[in-house]
Design an enzyme around this catalytic site. Structure first.
Site, short mmCIF file in Angstrom:
data_model
loop_
_atom_site.label_atom_id
_atom_site.label_comp_id
_atom_site.label_asym_id
_atom_site.label_seq_id
_atom_site.Cartn_x
_atom_site.Cartn_y
_atom_site.Cartn_z
N ASP A 171 63.46 -38.91 -31.41
CA ASP A 171 62.98 -37.85 -30.62
C ASP A 171 63.82 -37.60 -29.73
O ASP A 171 64.79 -38.62 -29.20
CB ASP A 171 61.64 -37.80 -30.22
CG ASP A 171 61.31 -39.56 -29.95
OD1 ASP A 171 62.08 -40.05 -29.21
OD2 ASP A 171 60.11 -39.91 -30.06
N ASP B 210 64.16 -36.79 -25.60
CA ASP B 210 63.39 -36.72 -24.22
C ASP B 210 64.23 -36.27 -23.01
O ASP B 210 65.44 -36.56 -23.08
CB ASP B 210 62.55 -37.90 -23.65
CG ASP B 210 61.64 -38.58 -25.02
OD1 ASP B 210 61.35 -37.78 -25.82
OD2 ASP B 210 61.61 -39.70 -25.06
N ASP C 229 62.71 -49.69 -19.21
CA ASP C 229 62.24 -51.19 -19.64
C ASP C 229 63.49 -51.91 -19.80
O ASP C 229 63.82 -52.96 -19.24
CB ASP C 229 61.39 -51.21 -20.96
CG ASP C 229 61.81 -50.17 -21.91
OD1 ASP C 229 63.13 -49.44 -21.88
OD2 ASP C 229 60.97 -50.12 -22.94
#
Ligand code: ATP
Ligand code: MG
Length: 431
Positions: free
Chosen positions: A54, A56, A130
């Site tokens: 995807d 983003d 992260d």
């Protein structure tokens, strides 16, 4: 700190590999005077020459400003306030730059972050992510990559490295430990030593994470056919004994890293890579199959010693339902997994047991039952040809089930009933 800017000539990302809708979102936000970057896994995958799952976008526009810029958008999310911009089936997830929330002094022992919805600068947004490889930005004015955290160098070194102190980052959000393992196995990267040691030290924190999120992450470990590698890492780090102690215990008593379970997972990975199908019931049936077989054998012997008969369904339900409830597996999935396990005995020829083969193959869960049987044949090196008659019968029964529907569709359509009111009513009104 100044970010490293990597100009177009020094990186491989080309606009033609970015989804046109993601480009549309970025161009429109930039035209309105906002900053907008392609972020996260999309940039990482493009640098690696992989096709992103995807795309983003992150921007300094607030959710309400984004909403005013696009009519086709929806605000979603409780944990993070995100905007989904829809183009037909395609959704471009667009978020406002955020930063890590500041912790109270009182919270210093309890780092688990419940909300992180504070807006921030692009740099703060990179730092709250992260891993370094997931924090790259791609911008569409100069087509350069903006790197605040050394992510590009870690991609080249094939390393998963926490941004900041991993001992803190994993306690803030323990699910990041499973994510580290997911990226390491999927991309075939190493987990950098400080990050790895922090997982060894804090694996038990995973018990504080929300069980449905953990369940989702467990399933994602299999999504690219890398489940074996991921589960070996879960076992090695101790995470498996927190999340699925039954499976970890089975491995401890079955030669650990040489257990038969790894062959099951290897063949499951091969199947997922081949079919591109992600079958949660089959995944969990494969994970639990070997240990359940052992329990059934033990219990059957105990029952036989007492002169009693064991009821397989009751035994499996008694053992597995509490495990499934603990990990938040939906009940329908648990029930179907148990049925798939029970069905395995039907593939073993047994003249004493009679059942309708056609009824069996017509079961909803037959495809997963046959798939588990086939995995078993592969593990034991048996003849796969044994599956063929079952596949053929399944296809035949399915074709027959479809036939009446096809016949119905060729029949002339019944005449539509007139919606006219009955005459009698009108007569009544005339009076
Ligand atoms: P995938 O290809 O599996 O979608 P991804 O990197 O895009 O991988 P997502 O779960 O889609 O992963 O998350 C998008 C981005 O959001 C990540 O790349 C990362 O920068 C950030 N992110 C996601 N989860 C976390 C988390 N728990 N903590 C910090 N940052 C996170
Ligand atoms: Mg993603």
């Amino acid at each position: 700190m100044h970010p490293q800017i990597i100009p177009r000539s020094e990186h491989p990302i080309s606009r033609k590999n970015i989804h046109p809708d993601a480009l549309k979102v970025m161009y429109r936000l930039v035209r309105k005077g906002f900053t907008a970057y392609l972020v996260g896994g999309g940039v990482r995958d493009l640098v690696l020459g992989r096709r992103p799952k995807d795309f983003d976008v992150s921007t300094n526009a607030t959710p309400n400003q984004i909403k005013r810029t696009f009519r086709n958008c929806f605000l979603i999310g409780r944990r993070f306030r995100l905007v989904h911009i829809r183009f037909g089936n395609q959704i471009i997830e667009t978020s406002t730059f955020r930063r890590c929330p500041e912790l109270d002094d009182n919270d210093s022992e309890e780092l688990y972050v419940f909300r992180d919805n504070c807006y921030g600068s692009p740099e703060e947004d990179a730092l709250r992510r992260d891993f370094t490889i997931n924090a790259l930005f791609y911008e569409i004015k100069q087509f350069s990559i903006i790197d605040h955290v050394g992510g590009l160098s870690d991609i080249h070194k094939r390393l998963i490295r926490c941004i900041g102190d991993p001992n803190i980052r994993f306690r803030e959000d323990p699910v990041r430990m499973i994510r580290a393992i997911r990226f390491a196995s999927r991309l075939d990267f190493r987990i950098e030593p400080a990050t790895f040691n922090a997982i060894l030290r804090h694996h038990q924190e995973i018990l504080k994470a929300s069980p449905p999120r953990v369940f989702e992450e467990l399933l994602k470990l299999f999504s690219y056919g890398c489940g074996e590698k991921a589960f070996r890492l879960l076992y090695k780090t101790g995470l498996l004994s927190d999340m699925l102690p039954e499976v970890a215990d089975f491995l401890d008593h079955d030669h650990g890293q040489d257990s038969v379970l790894w062959a099951w997972l290897r063949h499951l990975d091969d199947r997922i890579r081949e079919t591109h199908e992600h079958e949660p019931v089959l995944i969990f049936a494969t994970l639990f199959h070997a240990l359940v077989k052992r329990i059934v054998a033990r219990q059957t012997a105990e029952y036989a010693a007492r002169g009693e008969n064991v009821i397989l369904h009751d035994l499996l339900a008694e053992y597995l339902l509490p495990v499934c409830a603990r990990i938040c597996m939906p009940r329908w999935m648990a029930a179907r997994m148990i049925q798939v396990m029970i069905n395995q005995s039907r593939f073993v020829p047994d003249k004493r047991r009679r059942f309708s083969k056609r009824g069996f193959v017509a079961q909803d869960c037959f495809p997963e039952s046959l798939a588990l049987h086939e995995l078993g044949l592969r593990v034991s090196g048996d003849d796969l040809g044994r599956c063929e008659p079952w596949s053929a019968l399944h296809q035949e029964v399915q074709a027959q089930q479809l036939e009446p529907a096809a016949e119905m569709s060729s029949l002339p359509k019944p005449k539509r009933r007139s919606r006219k009111r009955p005459r009698r009513n009108r007569v009544v009104r005339e009076h």
